[in-house]
Write a protein that holds these residues in place. Structure first.
Motif, PDB file in Angstrom:
ATOM      1  N   ALA A 453     -41.441 -42.437 -14.359  1.00  0.00           N
ATOM      2  CA  ALA A 453     -41.402 -41.295 -13.435  1.00  0.00           C
ATOM      3  C   ALA A 453     -42.657 -40.470 -13.621  1.00  0.00           C
ATOM      4  O   ALA A 453     -43.459 -40.710 -14.518  1.00  0.00           O
ATOM      5  CB  ALA A 453     -40.154 -40.453 -13.694  1.00  0.00           C
ATOM      6  N   ASP A 454     -42.788 -39.453 -12.756  1.00  0.00           N
ATOM      7  CA  ASP A 454     -43.960 -38.587 -12.861  1.00  0.00           C
ATOM      8  C   ASP A 454     -43.748 -37.448 -13.844  1.00  0.00           C
ATOM      9  O   ASP A 454     -44.716 -36.875 -14.356  1.00  0.00           O
ATOM     10  CB  ASP A 454     -44.319 -38.012 -11.493  1.00  0.00           C
ATOM     11  N   LYS A 455     -42.459 -37.114 -14.101  1.00  0.00           N
ATOM     12  CA  LYS A 455     -42.181 -35.969 -14.963  1.00  0.00           C
ATOM     13  C   LYS A 455     -40.735 -36.017 -15.443  1.00  0.00           C
ATOM     14  O   LYS A 455     -39.880 -36.588 -14.771  1.00  0.00           O
ATOM     15  CB  LYS A 455     -42.425 -34.667 -14.172  1.00  0.00           C
ATOM     16  N   ILE A 456     -40.478 -35.392 -16.596  1.00  0.00           N
ATOM     17  CA  ILE A 456     -39.116 -35.281 -17.121  1.00  0.00           C
ATOM     18  C   ILE A 456     -38.813 -33.820 -17.398  1.00  0.00           C
ATOM     19  O   ILE A 456     -39.678 -33.066 -17.855  1.00  0.00           O
ATOM     20  CB  ILE A 456     -38.934 -36.130 -18.395  1.00  0.00           C
ATOM     21  N   ASP A 457     -37.594 -33.379 -17.059  1.00  0.00           N
ATOM     22  CA  ASP A 457     -37.094 -32.050 -17.391  1.00  0.00           C
ATOM     23  C   ASP A 457     -35.699 -32.199 -17.969  1.00  0.00           C
ATOM     24  O   ASP A 457     -35.054 -33.244 -17.827  1.00  0.00           O
ATOM     25  CB  ASP A 457     -37.046 -31.138 -16.166  1.00  0.00           C
ATOM     26  N   TYR A 458     -35.257 -31.095 -18.611  1.00  0.00           N
ATOM     27  CA  TYR A 458     -33.941 -31.136 -19.258  1.00  0.00           C
ATOM     28  C   TYR A 458     -33.033 -30.096 -18.608  1.00  0.00           C
ATOM     29  O   TYR A 458     -33.379 -28.914 -18.520  1.00  0.00           O
ATOM     30  CB  TYR A 458     -34.074 -30.852 -20.750  1.00  0.00           C
ATOM     31  N   GLY A 471     -37.137 -46.946  -8.566  1.00  0.00           N
ATOM     32  CA  GLY A 471     -35.743 -47.316  -8.297  1.00  0.00           C
ATOM     33  C   GLY A 471     -34.986 -46.195  -7.637  1.00  0.00           C
ATOM     34  O   GLY A 471     -35.511 -45.490  -6.755  1.00  0.00           O
ATOM     35  N   ASP A 472     -33.731 -45.976  -8.011  1.00  0.00           N
ATOM     36  CA  ASP A 472     -32.900 -44.918  -7.438  1.00  0.00           C
ATOM     37  C   ASP A 472     -33.562 -43.567  -7.620  1.00  0.00           C
ATOM     38  O   ASP A 472     -34.037 -43.236  -8.688  1.00  0.00           O
ATOM     39  CB  ASP A 472     -31.522 -44.896  -8.114  1.00  0.00           C
ATOM     40  N   GLY A 473     -33.599 -42.764  -6.534  1.00  0.00           N
ATOM     41  CA  GLY A 473     -34.184 -41.432  -6.574  1.00  0.00           C
ATOM     42  C   GLY A 473     -35.672 -41.411  -6.391  1.00  0.00           C
ATOM     43  O   GLY A 473     -36.306 -40.370  -6.604  1.00  0.00           O
ATOM     44  N   ALA A 474     -36.258 -42.554  -5.994  1.00  0.00           N
ATOM     45  CA  ALA A 474     -37.718 -42.596  -5.810  1.00  0.00           C
ATOM     46  C   ALA A 474     -38.133 -41.564  -4.766  1.00  0.00           C
ATOM     47  O   ALA A 474     -37.493 -41.398  -3.739  1.00  0.00           O
ATOM     48  CB  ALA A 474     -38.146 -43.992  -5.380  1.00  0.00           C
TER      49      ALA A 474
END
Length: 585
Positions: A453-458, A471-474
């Motif tokens: 992905a391009d980024k991760i958040d919590y 995949g899913d959520g592209a």
């Protein structure tokens, strides 16, 4: 008748002539015997015992007449020592002549010692015996012959040793022994002999030590010196020069080795310390050795202090050849493990290879040190140094083709455990990052996440939010939740612009709407001027803005600007920041 008378007359004349001849011979023999006896008496009285003994013996051998037989026998009995001494001198003279003819120093020394022993024996007897010995010695020229023989022997022996020095071939112990046995009288006196021989022997020993130091090992040199000392002791030579010369050799050898060969220095030091010639513990060489070794111990500790542990351990291992350093090595290796994550990982994995992307944490879950890293871009390894110094390890293979860029601890991924999960950021061909996460479950690491992905958040709920995953959520913001031991796609979220109406969401979804205008309900637990706080299970929401905050349940409209980890006791917490635009009771 006439003829018969004539015959008778002739016969009588013959008989008479015969009688006269016999009588004349007997008279001559009688005169000779009496004359020999008289000469013997005269010679004996004059002290010429050998000549007297010869005269008496000749007189006794004349048996035709008896003349002073008892006196002659008594005289010969009294002169027997002279005869025996004459026989002794004849034998001694023959031995000396044999020694002179072939330069037989052994026989020369034996002959001289025999002569001296006899001289000492005679010196304790009466004056006649002493006179007899002196006369016979002078007759055989013994003193002159010994003087010439020893002068020539000394010349040959000294020349032989000088040739050894010149040719650097040293096999002269026999010749040295002979020189030492030469009578002091032929050196003028004992002191002159000692000074002259010591000067020669010192030069000889210096030359052979110089040669041996260039051609022989240290052990061989020490063995040679021990042999020289034993030889000198057996021959009663002090050889005061031997120890200083060996000390000079030892000092030069050790100084050279100290500069660039510590192993060689120690090996040499141990050999030198076994040499009795170099003295005991207080000797100059031993003091030098001890000082050098002590400096090396200090150097090893300095290396450890500056955390050059590998160099320090290597140095202690070399020093172990001199003195047992296993204790120092064990203590240092423990310090190394506690201070160096790389070493902890190497020790755990049983390899000397270097790990990449290493991270560490002290005091994590009761461990002295916890470290994680990648080995050869193929294996993820986590190691923990426990309080009892045992090492606990977890490892797993990394998928082929994964290029790890960074590793970080993450207590927001996976189940909440004492040991945080490991989040890897790797290269991706289609997105900015490939995110991989591993839960620690000693002795294994379980992969719970693998998303590009391009980024991760919590999200406060524990969900993970990915921008534009594959995949899913592209193309959208996708929500992943932890289900059955792994993160899986759940849904996408709709973006809300700041200029539009606020998006009504539950507080748990706030993290998915960074920099968006949102509206949610929450209970303010504390107020400090223009700051307020909403307490959460995994942290808190920090509210700021130009509004009047009050404790209690309220509806908040504002912009979620992001989050960060804040260190708190006993564990870090997450701070979520919201800029408040409006409060509604």
């Amino acid at each position: 008748m006439y003829k018969r008378s004539k015959y008778s007359r002739n016969a009588a004349a013959i008989v008479l002539a015969a009688v006269l001849c016999v009588a004349g011979y007997k008279g001559y023999i009688s005169w000779q015997k009496t004359d020999l006896y008289a000469k013997g008496v005269e010679l004996q009285a004059a002290g010429n015992e050998l000549e007297a003994q010869q005269a008496y013996s000749k007189a006794q051998q004349i048996r035709i007449i008896d003349y002073k037989e008892k006196e002659t026998a008594a005289a010969l009995a009294s002169l027997n020592p002279a005869a025996a001494l004459k026989s002794w001198f004849t034998s001694l003279s023959a031995d000396l002549k044999a020694a002179e003819n072939v330069n037989d120093i052994t026989l020369l020394l034996k002959t001289y010692n025999t002569y001296q022993t006899k001289a000492t024996e005679i010196a304790a007897q009466d004056e006649a015996s002493q006179k007899r010995f002196a006369e016979m010695s002078a007759s055989e020229q013994m003193e002159e012959r010994f003087n010439n023989a020893f002068a020539y022997a000394k010349q040959l022996l000294v020349k032989s040793l000088e040739n050894d020095i010149s040719k650097k071939t040293f096999n002269g112990d026999n010749n040295i022994a002979y020189l030492l046995q030469l009578p002091a009288a032929y050196y003028k006196d004992e002191n002159t002999k000692k000074l002259e021989l010591n000067k020669l022997l010192e030069r000889y020993d210096q030359a052979r030590l110089d040669t041996s130091s260039k051609t022989k090992t240290i052990g061989e040199v020490l063995k040679e010196v021990a042999g020289i000392r034993k030889f000198y002791d057996a021959n009663h030579v002090e050889a005061a020069w031997l120890q200083p010369k060996l000390e000079s050799y030892a000092q030069a050898t050790l100084t050279k080795l100290e500069k660039n060969d510590l192993k060689g220095f120690i090996a040499a030091a141990l050999l030198f310390q076994t040499s009795s010639e170099l003295g005991g513990p207080s000797s100059k060489i031993n003091t030098y050795i001890q000082t050098t070794i002590r400096k090396q111990y200090e150097r090893a500790e300095q290396l450890a202090t500056t955390q050059k542990f590998a160099d320090a351990v290597a140095l202690y291992k070399v020093l172990n050849e001199y003195k047992d350093t296993n204790k120092e090595i064990n203590e240092l290796e423990q310090r190394w493990l506690e201070a160096d994550p790389q070493q902890l990982l190497r020790k755990a994995a049983g390899t000397e290879l270097t790990f990449t992307n290493v991270i560490s944490n002290k005091g994590q879950a009761g461990a002295k040190l916890t470290a994680a890293g990648v080995l050869d871009n193929k294996t993820l390894v986590l190691a923990r140094l426990l309080p009892d110094q045992k090492i606990e390890m977890s490892r797993t293979a990394i998928d082929q083709g994964v290029t790890v860029k960074s590793i970080q601890w993450s207590d927001q991924i996976g189940k909440k455990k004492e040991i945080p999960s490991l989040l890897i950021e790797a290269a991706s061909k289609t997105r900015k990052v490939r995110y991989l996460a591993y839960e620690v479950n000693t002795p294994e690491l379980f992969k719970v996440l693998d998303v590009e992905a391009d980024k991760i958040d919590y999200d406060p709920t524990g969900a993970l939010l990915f921008d534009n995953p594959t995949g899913d959520g592209a193309g959208q913001k996708a929500v992943y939740e932890y289900r059955n031991g792994r993160y899986a796609f759940v849904k996408t979220m709709i973006d809300t612009k700041l200029g539009g109406a606020p998006l009504d969401i539950p507080l748990t979804e706030m993290i998915s709407h960074k920099n968006e205008k949102i509206r949610f309900q929450g209970t303010i637990t504390s107020v400090d001027d223009n700051h307020a706080m909403i307490q959460l299970n995994n942290g808190y929401v920090l509210l700021t803005g130009n509004v009047r905050f009050k404790k209690g349940l309220t509806t908040i409209t504002g912009i979620y600007t992001g989050s960060e980890e804040v260190k708190k006791t006993p564990a870090p917490v997450t701070e979520y920041r919201v800029t408040v635009l409006e409060l509604t009771p």
